[in-house]
Write a protein that holds these residues in place. Sequence first.
Motif, PDB file in Angstrom:
ATOM      1  N   MET A 170       0.833  -1.204   0.000  1.00  0.00           N
ATOM      2  CA  MET A 170       0.000   0.000   0.000  1.00  0.00           C
ATOM      3  C   MET A 170       0.869   1.255   0.000  1.00  0.00           C
ATOM      4  SD  MET A 170      -2.957   1.430  -0.051  1.00  0.00           S
ATOM      5  CE  MET A 170      -4.220   0.254   0.439  1.00  0.00           C
ATOM      6  N   ARG A 171       1.969   1.225   0.740  1.00  0.00           N
ATOM      7  CA  ARG A 171       2.870   2.374   0.760  1.00  0.00           C
ATOM      8  C   ARG A 171       3.437   2.635  -0.638  1.00  0.00           C
ATOM      9  NH1 ARG A 171       5.417   1.052   4.987  1.00  0.00           N
ATOM     10  NH2 ARG A 171       7.306   0.138   4.095  1.00  0.00           N
ATOM     11  N   ASN A 172       3.710   1.582  -1.379  1.00  0.00           N
ATOM     12  CA  ASN A 172       4.207   1.735  -2.740  1.00  0.00           C
ATOM     13  C   ASN A 172       3.147   2.418  -3.615  1.00  0.00           C
ATOM     14  OD1 ASN A 172       5.249   1.371  -5.394  1.00  0.00           O
ATOM     15  ND2 ASN A 172       6.314  -0.480  -4.773  1.00  0.00           N
ATOM     16  N   VAL A 173       1.897   1.977  -3.491  1.00  0.00           N
ATOM     17  CA  VAL A 173       0.817   2.582  -4.281  1.00  0.00           C
ATOM     18  C   VAL A 173       0.693   4.064  -3.977  1.00  0.00           C
ATOM     19  CG1 VAL A 173      -1.691   2.646  -4.628  1.00  0.00           C
ATOM     20  CG2 VAL A 173      -0.502   0.446  -4.561  1.00  0.00           C
ATOM     21  N   LEU A 174       0.622   4.411  -2.701  1.00  0.00           N
ATOM     22  CA  LEU A 174       0.454   5.807  -2.315  1.00  0.00           C
ATOM     23  C   LEU A 174       1.642   6.664  -2.740  1.00  0.00           C
ATOM     24  CD1 LEU A 174      -0.970   5.205   1.267  1.00  0.00           C
ATOM     25  CD2 LEU A 174      -2.265   6.011  -0.718  1.00  0.00           C
ATOM     26  N   ALA A 175       2.844   6.137  -2.578  1.00  0.00           N
ATOM     27  CA  ALA A 175       4.046   6.882  -2.972  1.00  0.00           C
ATOM     28  C   ALA A 175       4.086   7.092  -4.483  1.00  0.00           C
ATOM     29  CB  ALA A 175       5.296   6.153  -2.505  1.00  0.00           C
ATOM     30  N   ASP A 176       3.669   6.083  -5.231  1.00  0.00           N
ATOM     31  CA  ASP A 176       3.651   6.187  -6.686  1.00  0.00           C
ATOM     32  C   ASP A 176       2.648   7.252  -7.136  1.00  0.00           C
ATOM     33  OD1 ASP A 176       4.518   5.537  -9.196  1.00  0.00           O
ATOM     34  OD2 ASP A 176       3.704   3.503  -9.207  1.00  0.00           O
ATOM     35  N   LEU A 177       1.488   7.263  -6.503  1.00  0.00           N
ATOM     36  CA  LEU A 177       0.497   8.304  -6.793  1.00  0.00           C
ATOM     37  C   LEU A 177       1.050   9.685  -6.426  1.00  0.00           C
ATOM     38  CD1 LEU A 177      -2.744   6.548  -5.480  1.00  0.00           C
ATOM     39  CD2 LEU A 177      -2.187   7.011  -7.872  1.00  0.00           C
ATOM     40  N   ALA A 178       1.711   9.762  -5.295  1.00  0.00           N
ATOM     41  CA  ALA A 178       2.275  11.040  -4.853  1.00  0.00           C
ATOM     42  C   ALA A 178       3.341  11.541  -5.831  1.00  0.00           C
ATOM     43  CB  ALA A 178       2.867  10.894  -3.458  1.00  0.00           C
ATOM     44  N   LEU A 179       4.170  10.644  -6.332  1.00  0.00           N
ATOM     45  CA  LEU A 179       5.197  11.021  -7.295  1.00  0.00           C
ATOM     46  C   LEU A 179       4.561  11.500  -8.595  1.00  0.00           C
ATOM     47  CD1 LEU A 179       8.199  11.140  -8.081  1.00  0.00           C
ATOM     48  CD2 LEU A 179       8.025   8.729  -8.765  1.00  0.00           C
ATOM     49  N   GLU A 180       3.544  10.790  -9.037  1.00  0.00           N
ATOM     50  CA  GLU A 180       2.812  11.191 -10.246  1.00  0.00           C
ATOM     51  C   GLU A 180       2.250  12.597 -10.086  1.00  0.00           C
ATOM     52  OE1 GLU A 180       0.734  10.237 -14.042  1.00  0.00           O
ATOM     53  OE2 GLU A 180       2.299   9.143 -12.961  1.00  0.00           O
TER      54      GLU A 180
ATOM     55  N   ALA B 139      14.487  21.347  -9.704  1.00  0.00           N
ATOM     56  CA  ALA B 139      13.934  21.751  -8.402  1.00  0.00           C
ATOM     57  C   ALA B 139      14.905  21.429  -7.279  1.00  0.00           C
ATOM     58  CB  ALA B 139      12.603  21.062  -8.160  1.00  0.00           C
ATOM     59  N   GLY B 140      15.777  20.449  -7.498  1.00  0.00           N
ATOM     60  CA  GLY B 140      16.858  20.218  -6.557  1.00  0.00           C
ATOM     61  C   GLY B 140      16.668  19.123  -5.532  1.00  0.00           C
ATOM     62  N   ASN B 141      15.492  18.490  -5.513  1.00  0.00           N
ATOM     63  CA  ASN B 141      15.290  17.365  -4.595  1.00  0.00           C
ATOM     64  C   ASN B 141      15.664  16.091  -5.354  1.00  0.00           C
ATOM     65  OD1 ASN B 141      14.259  15.252  -2.967  1.00  0.00           O
ATOM     66  ND2 ASN B 141      12.763  16.638  -2.054  1.00  0.00           N
ATOM     67  N   THR B 142      16.901  15.682  -5.198  1.00  0.00           N
ATOM     68  CA  THR B 142      17.437  14.567  -5.988  1.00  0.00           C
ATOM     69  C   THR B 142      16.682  13.270  -5.740  1.00  0.00           C
ATOM     70  OG1 THR B 142      19.615  15.608  -5.887  1.00  0.00           O
ATOM     71  CG2 THR B 142      19.546  13.313  -6.577  1.00  0.00           C
ATOM     72  N   ALA B 143      16.244  13.042  -4.508  1.00  0.00           N
ATOM     73  CA  ALA B 143      15.510  11.810  -4.206  1.00  0.00           C
ATOM     74  C   ALA B 143      14.234  11.724  -5.041  1.00  0.00           C
ATOM     75  CB  ALA B 143      15.173  11.751  -2.709  1.00  0.00           C
ATOM     76  N   VAL B 144      13.545  12.855  -5.193  1.00  0.00           N
ATOM     77  CA  VAL B 144      12.308  12.877  -5.984  1.00  0.00           C
ATOM     78  C   VAL B 144      12.626  12.723  -7.467  1.00  0.00           C
ATOM     79  CG1 VAL B 144      10.337  14.281  -6.693  1.00  0.00           C
ATOM     80  CG2 VAL B 144      11.045  14.263  -4.294  1.00  0.00           C
ATOM     81  N   SER B 145      13.551  13.500  -7.976  1.00  0.00           N
ATOM     82  CA  SER B 145      13.839  13.456  -9.415  1.00  0.00           C
ATOM     83  C   SER B 145      14.435  12.115  -9.824  1.00  0.00           C
ATOM     84  CB  SER B 145      14.777  14.600  -9.811  1.00  0.00           C
ATOM     85  OG  SER B 145      16.005  14.539  -9.129  1.00  0.00           O
ATOM     86  N   ASP B 146      15.279  11.517  -8.988  1.00  0.00           N
ATOM     87  CA  ASP B 146      15.826  10.200  -9.323  1.00  0.00           C
ATOM     88  C   ASP B 146      14.722   9.151  -9.384  1.00  0.00           C
ATOM     89  OD1 ASP B 146      18.348  11.225  -9.500  1.00  0.00           O
ATOM     90  OD2 ASP B 146      19.125  10.289  -7.666  1.00  0.00           O
ATOM     91  N   ALA B 147      13.796   9.214  -8.418  1.00  0.00           N
ATOM     92  CA  ALA B 147      12.681   8.259  -8.412  1.00  0.00           C
ATOM     93  C   ALA B 147      11.840   8.410  -9.669  1.00  0.00           C
ATOM     94  CB  ALA B 147      11.824   8.450  -7.164  1.00  0.00           C
ATOM     95  N   PHE B 148      11.615   9.658 -10.092  1.00  0.00           N
ATOM     96  CA  PHE B 148      10.814   9.889 -11.295  1.00  0.00           C
ATOM     97  C   PHE B 148      11.553   9.410 -12.542  1.00  0.00           C
ATOM     98  CE2 PHE B 148       9.117  12.295 -14.847  1.00  0.00           C
ATOM     99  CZ  PHE B 148       7.746  12.174 -14.649  1.00  0.00           C
ATOM    100  N   CYS B 149      12.794   9.798 -12.695  1.00  0.00           N
ATOM    101  CA  CYS B 149      13.555   9.408 -13.888  1.00  0.00           C
ATOM    102  C   CYS B 149      13.711   7.893 -13.984  1.00  0.00           C
ATOM    103  CB  CYS B 149      14.922  10.085 -13.886  1.00  0.00           C
ATOM    104  SG  CYS B 149      14.855  11.869 -14.143  1.00  0.00           S
TER     105      CYS B 149
END
Length: 558
Positions: A347-357, A514-524
């Motif tokens: 469930m955490r994966n689903v919510l995090a994936d939606l949040a990233l989207e 934007a500079g948040n590498t954790a977010v941009s790496d997850a997206f890329c």
Amino acid sequence: MTERNAIAAGFLTHEVTNQPPPLEYDAWTTDTVLREVVAREGGGWAEADLAKYGPVVGGEMQQLAFLANENKPKFRPFDRYGNRRDEVEFHPAYHRLMELGMAHGVSGFAWRNEDKPGAHVARMALFYLHNQADNGTSCPLTMTYASVPALRHQPEVAMEWLPRVSSASYDSRFIPAAQKSGATIGMGMTEKQGGSDVRTNTTKAHRLGEGRGPGQPYALVGHKWFFSAPMSDAFLVLAHAEGGLSCFLMPRFTPDGALNAIRVQRLKDKLGDWSNASSEVELHGAYAVMVGAEGRGVPTILEMVALTRQDCMIGSSGQMRQALVQAIHHTRHRVAFGKRLIDQPLMRNVLADLALELEAHVALTGRVSRAVDATPRDEKEAAFCRIATAVGKYWVCKRTPSFVNEAQECLGGAGYVEETNLPRLYRQAPLNSIWEGSGNIQCLDVLRAASREPASREALFAELLAAQGGHPAYDEATARLGKELANTDSLEVRSRTIVEGLALALQASLLIRAGNTAVSDAFCESRLGGAHGQTFGTLPAHAPMQMLIERAFSEGAK
């Protein structure tokens, strides 16, 4: 215990436990992503205005939206004496939603503050907040906001109408606009035989008097198949004059105070958007004034459409945020198999994936709003805006139905029940991808801009090059895009694939910078690098899931 109480106690089957509390939240302070985007794109000076609207959106307006959607608009063609009125009656909750929206600046904030850079970014955030409560009222609020560039084509019309259009006052009375402190604007472009192909329109404009051309009065005869927000004070419409298809401002009342000859045939029975009225009308010699050059109706009204397309992006993003808020709230308070749902790994994966989207959509929407804001002053931003709006409108709106459906699933069966607002969001979700030019129209607009407007193509790739080196998957994706666009063979057939790639690359570029590498790496890694499945909830195990969820809806929410 009395005998009666003892008997009654025997019928108690259960206590209500393991249910989330009623949701009331501050839509602004709980949204780290939105606050960062507003600051980054130049609207941070309006934080106080946004902070005022946040708790209203997550509080009073939630219940108002339920009432407005449960009580659909009703068509009242005649008064009690048999006189033709063509009125649409709304529930008081609808009027209250409109009142709150206009008072907080959803329709007029950008125009009242256009001397300040970032005014359209701040207004974007207001509209994003509003759509977390109700979407039907967003239609007239959007068209009122978007009408300004078209109205400015006719100085005398603008002088009369812009003070009302940019007002923070909502007046629902069915009286001439001259007697009101604020006004709303609707739109009528499409006809039965043409749809998006408005050049096939058959509505005719006949001169009233000797004058001809911009600023002159005409009588319109014809029909409109989709006539949005029919209780607006005036409408921008297309009709054929002697010199070709032209744009007109058609008020609900004529200058002498008489009811204009706009005959509502019926209200549309729609899948969603229930709080709003959409109609079919016939024009029986309706009074109107030409706005803009004769024969240039499509370019004139497209200045309005450019802003309504931007608002489709914003509205869809707002709907997704509301769906995600509902899902996170539920899973934070519901326990299954010995753990809160939000602590269950899948469930955490689903919510995090939606949040990233959602974070990527808000980033792109904010960037387009900055381009809208800068367009009058900056040719490069104007060029970027022309192509990026079509890219964003296509992609953000296309992603909404599957996003909302995934959020519904987080609630299980409850997500399919009207007492939550997720069924309403799901009915609403497809609208923005259809409205203001469907997906194919957006893709063709992107190709047109890329091939016929070198400045738009250059501005787009300058935006992509600015993030070069930010992630290997990003660099590979942008290189592929360049080759795809350079290959003109079967370009139209491949246009959806190309536009999807452009949207993802633009989003990645914004997140990288934007500079948040954790977010941009997850997206890329997930969206560009192939480390993602075909559904939400397929992020790699090392993705920063807790951080993504917290950025979308902070734990401090009620």
